[in-house]
Design a protein around this motif. Sequence first.
Motif, short mmCIF file in Angstrom:
data_model
loop_
_atom_site.label_atom_id
_atom_site.label_comp_id
_atom_site.label_asym_id
_atom_site.label_seq_id
_atom_site.Cartn_x
_atom_site.Cartn_y
_atom_site.Cartn_z
N THR B 297 3.79 -3.14 -4.83
CA THR B 297 4.08 -2.52 -3.53
C THR B 297 4.67 -3.49 -2.50
OG1 THR B 297 2.01 -2.81 -2.28
CG2 THR B 297 2.09 -0.98 -3.83
N CYS B 298 5.17 -2.89 -1.41
CA CYS B 298 5.70 -3.69 -0.30
C CYS B 298 4.59 -4.43 0.41
CB CYS B 298 6.47 -2.81 0.68
SG CYS B 298 5.58 -1.38 1.33
N THR B 299 3.35 -4.04 0.18
CA THR B 299 2.21 -4.74 0.78
C THR B 299 1.89 -6.02 -0.01
OG1 THR B 299 1.33 -2.55 1.29
CG2 THR B 299 -0.15 -4.41 1.62
N ASN B 300 1.84 -5.92 -1.31
CA ASN B 300 1.35 -7.03 -2.14
C ASN B 300 1.98 -7.07 -3.53
OD1 ASN B 300 -1.84 -6.96 -0.60
ND2 ASN B 300 -0.65 -8.82 -0.87
N GLY B 301 3.31 -7.07 -3.59
CA GLY B 301 3.97 -7.15 -4.89
C GLY B 301 4.87 -8.37 -5.00
N ARG B 302 4.59 -9.39 -4.21
CA ARG B 302 5.47 -10.58 -4.18
C ARG B 302 5.02 -11.61 -5.22
NH1 ARG B 302 6.27 -8.03 0.46
NH2 ARG B 302 4.20 -8.19 1.35
#
Lengths: 159, 425
Positions: B297-302
């Motif tokens: 996700t854009c929250t925690n997919g890095r």
Amino acid sequence: MILSGTAVVIGDEVNSDLLYPARHMGIPDPAMQATHALTGLGPEWPGRVATHRVLVAGWNLGGGSAREEAVTALQGAGVRLVVARSFSRLFFRNCINNGLAAVACEALPALDTGATLTADLAEGWLDCAGARFAVPALPDSLLEILRHGGLLAQLRAAA
Amino acid sequence: MGTLAEQILSRAASRPVRAGELVEVIADRCFVPDDTIALVMHHLKRAGITRLAAPERLGIFYDHFAPAETVASATIHAAGRRFATEQGIAHLFDVGDGISHQICVEKGLVRPGQLAFNADSHTTTLGAAGCFGTGLGATETAYVWATGLIWLRVPTTLRVILEGRLAPGLDAKDVCLTLLRELGTRAAVYRAIEYHGDGVAGLGMAARMTLCNMAVELGAKAAMVPPDAVTEAHFAVLGIARDESWPRIDPDAEYERTLRLDLGSLEPMVAGPHAVNRVSPINEVEAPRIDQAFLGTCTNGRIEDLRVAARILQGRRLAPGLRMIVTPASRAVHLAAMEEGLMRIFLDAGCVVTTSGCGACAGLHQGLLGEGEVCISSGSRNAPGRMGSRDAAIYLASPATVAASAVTGRLTDPRTLAPLLETMT
């Protein structure tokens, strides 16, 4: 700008995932969207909304997603006025920019489905449950958008 | 000067503006993801718009359902590609490129001081790069594409001062969940948030993106980290140097409210099920068996998130009967994870790795939940039905907590699994 009607009542924190689940996005016709209105709360809700012109909600109506179907599905179901204790900014913007009147009233009393509400968005009052409540009047620029039926209708009229 | 919001919106309005004013602004950027592009094109056609005002400022992102999961989705993707070509739209990020907000920061599509819109509520993420990023609906997005302009109210600002350092095993997600626990979902409605303090100075761009991303769950219109050395280093790699258009902290700026949070005092938190502000320290939650773990996700997919999870999963297997889905936020994240050997760790542990994008978070593809199932997700939303069945339960937590829980099959404090993690920065 005065609007009136009977209300269907929902609670606090009804977010856009509940107002219009993402899997029904991509349908342009509000009348078709209406068959999915509020189905995040349960399959019976499109039928409940369809018999009223006013939606009444508690705090923070429409939080979360930017999807405007959360607003336009209500319009497709015949809703002409949304009254809530408070709105998320995206839901409020989507109301105004799609031509749906929205009134925030922090002092809104508990109401039952079927209650009659009347609001004047230009003067800033709301009548319900036998009382009159002062509400923020909409600025002229936003009233103009509502009078045209939305931002793009206003743009068309100016062309 | 004023708050970051006042500085950025003054430039966008071509006059000095203050909180509370209703203004017309010029959009520096305006983007649309694939779940909304069909509606935007429909609105433009109905409004009789044949040429867009500033196609060089626009972009389309295929992230919510890419690769297409239905014929209707594939048809939308095809129509969007034709439209982008016809109109000369500057950017079309296609299937597998990743999530719009991730790409915007990663590739420098937005810069400090800019005003960026996207038809997606998590556009607040862009504030990590010192940009005023906010979501729009499809109708107003079509208006921006037609005219280049839009009305906005200049928001007041909440200043959140983060102090100290996170303990090992915790990350920015635990900060977001703690703020949701303290403030709820309405504290920042119609407002901007600025994150200040030595606590934010010690966080890298990835963690800042997480902070700004979940600000929308607090109701925020935008959330920003004032540009600093971390911002400069991020943009220097992209060949972009600080100039006078970058906003700065103004000591005389007026904040509506100032809050302080001691990062050193935080514990791993979990939100859910069914409400983002139903937050508890993980050790106080009695949770049922978990069926699906979701990392992305854009929250925690890095890449930073994938590294944390991989360190926990290395040499371990998923709990029996549990599935774990890993969805990199972008192609660049996916490639970095491959080069660092993380993909082997995920696959050896029993995970599924999917195409970069929003993945299972929006409940459209790549891992829906069945009736009665329980999911732990590194995402940002957990309303009933969000990821599939209305009878499923979604818990939100940090990547470390997601990975630790995937190993045990129950909500698990990541600090209980060796090796203890370094604080993610």
